[in-house]
Design an enzyme around this catalytic site. Sequence first.
Site, mmCIF file in Angstrom:
data_model
loop_
_atom_site.group_PDB
_atom_site.id
_atom_site.type_symbol
_atom_site.label_atom_id
_atom_site.label_comp_id
_atom_site.label_asym_id
_atom_site.label_seq_id
_atom_site.Cartn_x
_atom_site.Cartn_y
_atom_site.Cartn_z
ATOM 1 N N HIS A 1 1.164 0.872 59.482
ATOM 2 C CA HIS A 1 1.937 0.001 60.376
ATOM 3 C C HIS A 1 1.290 -1.376 60.597
ATOM 4 O O HIS A 1 1.941 -2.407 60.479
ATOM 5 C CB HIS A 1 2.139 0.672 61.723
ATOM 6 C CG HIS A 1 2.757 2.028 61.635
ATOM 7 N ND1 HIS A 1 3.672 2.367 60.663
ATOM 8 C CD2 HIS A 1 2.602 3.150 62.389
ATOM 9 C CE1 HIS A 1 4.050 3.632 60.830
ATOM 10 N NE2 HIS A 1 3.406 4.125 61.865
ATOM 11 N N ASP B 1 7.825 3.376 55.748
ATOM 12 C CA ASP B 1 7.008 3.030 56.917
ATOM 13 C C ASP B 1 7.998 2.551 57.966
ATOM 14 O O ASP B 1 8.650 1.514 57.781
ATOM 15 C CB ASP B 1 6.018 1.916 56.570
ATOM 16 C CG ASP B 1 5.096 1.623 57.739
ATOM 17 O OD1 ASP B 1 5.593 1.473 58.876
ATOM 18 O OD2 ASP B 1 3.871 1.558 57.536
ATOM 19 N N HIS B 2 8.124 3.296 59.046
ATOM 20 C CA HIS B 2 9.231 2.991 59.959
ATOM 21 C C HIS B 2 9.097 1.619 60.615
ATOM 22 O O HIS B 2 10.064 1.089 61.149
ATOM 23 C CB HIS B 2 9.435 4.106 60.989
ATOM 24 C CG HIS B 2 8.474 4.094 62.133
ATOM 25 N ND1 HIS B 2 7.243 4.678 62.080
ATOM 26 C CD2 HIS B 2 8.576 3.562 63.371
ATOM 27 C CE1 HIS B 2 6.628 4.523 63.233
ATOM 28 N NE2 HIS B 2 7.419 3.845 64.048
HETATM 29 C C1 BG6 Z 1 3.559 6.960 64.032
HETATM 30 C C2 BG6 Z 1 2.224 7.502 64.472
HETATM 31 O O1 BG6 Z 1 3.548 6.680 62.670
HETATM 32 O O2 BG6 Z 1 3.829 5.757 64.761
HETATM 33 C C3 BG6 Z 1 2.233 7.785 65.954
HETATM 34 O O3 BG6 Z 1 1.934 8.716 63.760
HETATM 35 C C4 BG6 Z 1 2.622 6.534 66.722
HETATM 36 O O4 BG6 Z 1 0.956 8.252 66.398
HETATM 37 C C5 BG6 Z 1 3.912 5.930 66.161
HETATM 38 O O5 BG6 Z 1 2.823 6.913 68.066
HETATM 39 C C6 BG6 Z 1 4.164 4.566 66.793
HETATM 40 O O6 BG6 Z 1 5.451 4.107 66.455
HETATM 41 P P1 BG6 Z 1 6.228 3.097 67.401
HETATM 42 O O7 BG6 Z 1 7.454 2.754 66.628
HETATM 43 O O8 BG6 Z 1 6.494 3.820 68.684
HETATM 44 O O9 BG6 Z 1 5.315 1.927 67.627
#
Ligand code: BG6
Length: 498
Positions: free
Chosen positions: A247, A184-185
């Site tokens: 997230h 999960d990034h």
């Molecule tokens: C991704 C989603 O996992 O996370 C996207 O699929 C979203 O829809 C993105 O835009 C948001 O990531 P960050 O790091 O820009 O908040």
Amino acid sequence: MAQDKPDPCSFIIFGVTGDLTHRLVIPALYNLAAGGLLPDKFCVVGVARKGITSEVLRRDLMTGLRKFATRPVDDAIAEQLLSCVTAIEADPKDPASFDTMRERLDALEQARGTGGNRLFYLATPPDAFLPITRELGRTGMLKENGMWRRLVVEKPFGTDLASARALNKALLELLTEHQIYRIDHYLGKETVQNILVLRFANGMFEPIWNRNHIDHVQITVDERLGVGHRGSFYDTTGALRDMVPNHLFQLLSLVAMEPPVKFDAQSVRSVKAEVLSAIQTQSEREALHNSVRGQYVAGKVGDAEIGDYRSIAQVQPNSTTETYAALKLTIDNWRWAGVPFYLRTGKALCTKRTEIAIKFKHAPFAMFRDTPVHQLSQNYMIISTEPTEGIELQFNTKVPGPTINIDGVEMKFRYKDYFKVEPSTGYETLIHDCMIGDNILFQRADSVEAGWQAVQPFIDAWRNAGADGLHTYAAGSEGPAKADELLARDGRSWRKLG
Ligand code: BG6
């Protein structure tokens, strides 16, 4: 990021020609190479379904790197990294191609001296996760005989509770839990990791981190970008599935979990899973009452005109998919009884903001002349990753002068003011952790399922309600006005973000 140098290994990317590889994986590997954090003996294998030569792949990855690198590209480092790249063709629809892949990998690893350690990275659409893993299992490529074999699985991990359970079950028939890295990034973001340090490396916050002192918590992940060219994926996914069980729940679990007994994967992942499973499972009726969903219509985000969500290619013209979701959740344990957690996330909003706002209770007694307690603002702690990474405290202060006047002020810590942080993709720590075998930042099967369990009533209730209760909002606004009512009826309000 830990400074350990990983063991020699092969890094095998499925979906090597895709967006994720170009945008994040290769730039992250480049940053690791630049920081001297790749193994001394290393090779990258790019697996594609259709024939691509190593030379063409290297050229293609270099073009992607120049476009998406987070820092100026040093040609020598980039060339050294890309010289480790070999293209291999394999398609789970053609099992023989995996037998050939196995032979080629063995030979390559002999030549490179990587010792058989392998990291398989599934940067593919989710419907390929299982077919690929099954083939890797069938050909014996996942067997750990003195060397390690790991599998990185990207999101989305399932589309609901049943599918997440089925995917976990199927993967666990092929590998053991310690081999699986569900990525999960959000956990690669510094501020997100810092929540643990903030809470457990300081003596002053944890004593007040509970229902006696905290009024409620707001978790916001708002984006300015619309759905763009992702219509086909997004229309079957929606804001809830795309963002919440992964997230937003990562943020929630770090804020709400109990102190782990040790800073190791087993302890941290256990307390995270525990708090997620303590989120009260709502009935469909409660879920409707405790949620708001919205879909954007044409509007302006900054200077950019954005059309209706429904006008995007591959979105159904009468789609009821939400591009905005707001939820009220409660956590059934002693620490959080009676403390609501309000979550909101959406696309095409007026601002890009990711934050956790913790609102503390009123001071218990108003001793100030002519300053009734309800006029004193409540203290806020805001942990944010967007637009800036940092932590902010809001509290009341006396306005200078002979009479007692009180006003709210802010104390701000911003990462960039204190530390020189090299711009990164956010994947460096995660990829490095996979290579050194530290899965503290990765989701365990039970956490993933607990997350889906908590959102399942909302998925069911919204599906059954269809267009009823879907609110529109103009692109560039703060979201549907209805979302304000979710808090207003509890005598609260969202933090203003615009
Ligand atoms: C991704 C989603 O996992 O996370 C996207 O699929 C979203 O829809 C993105 O835009 C948001 O990531 P960050 O790091 O820009 O908040």
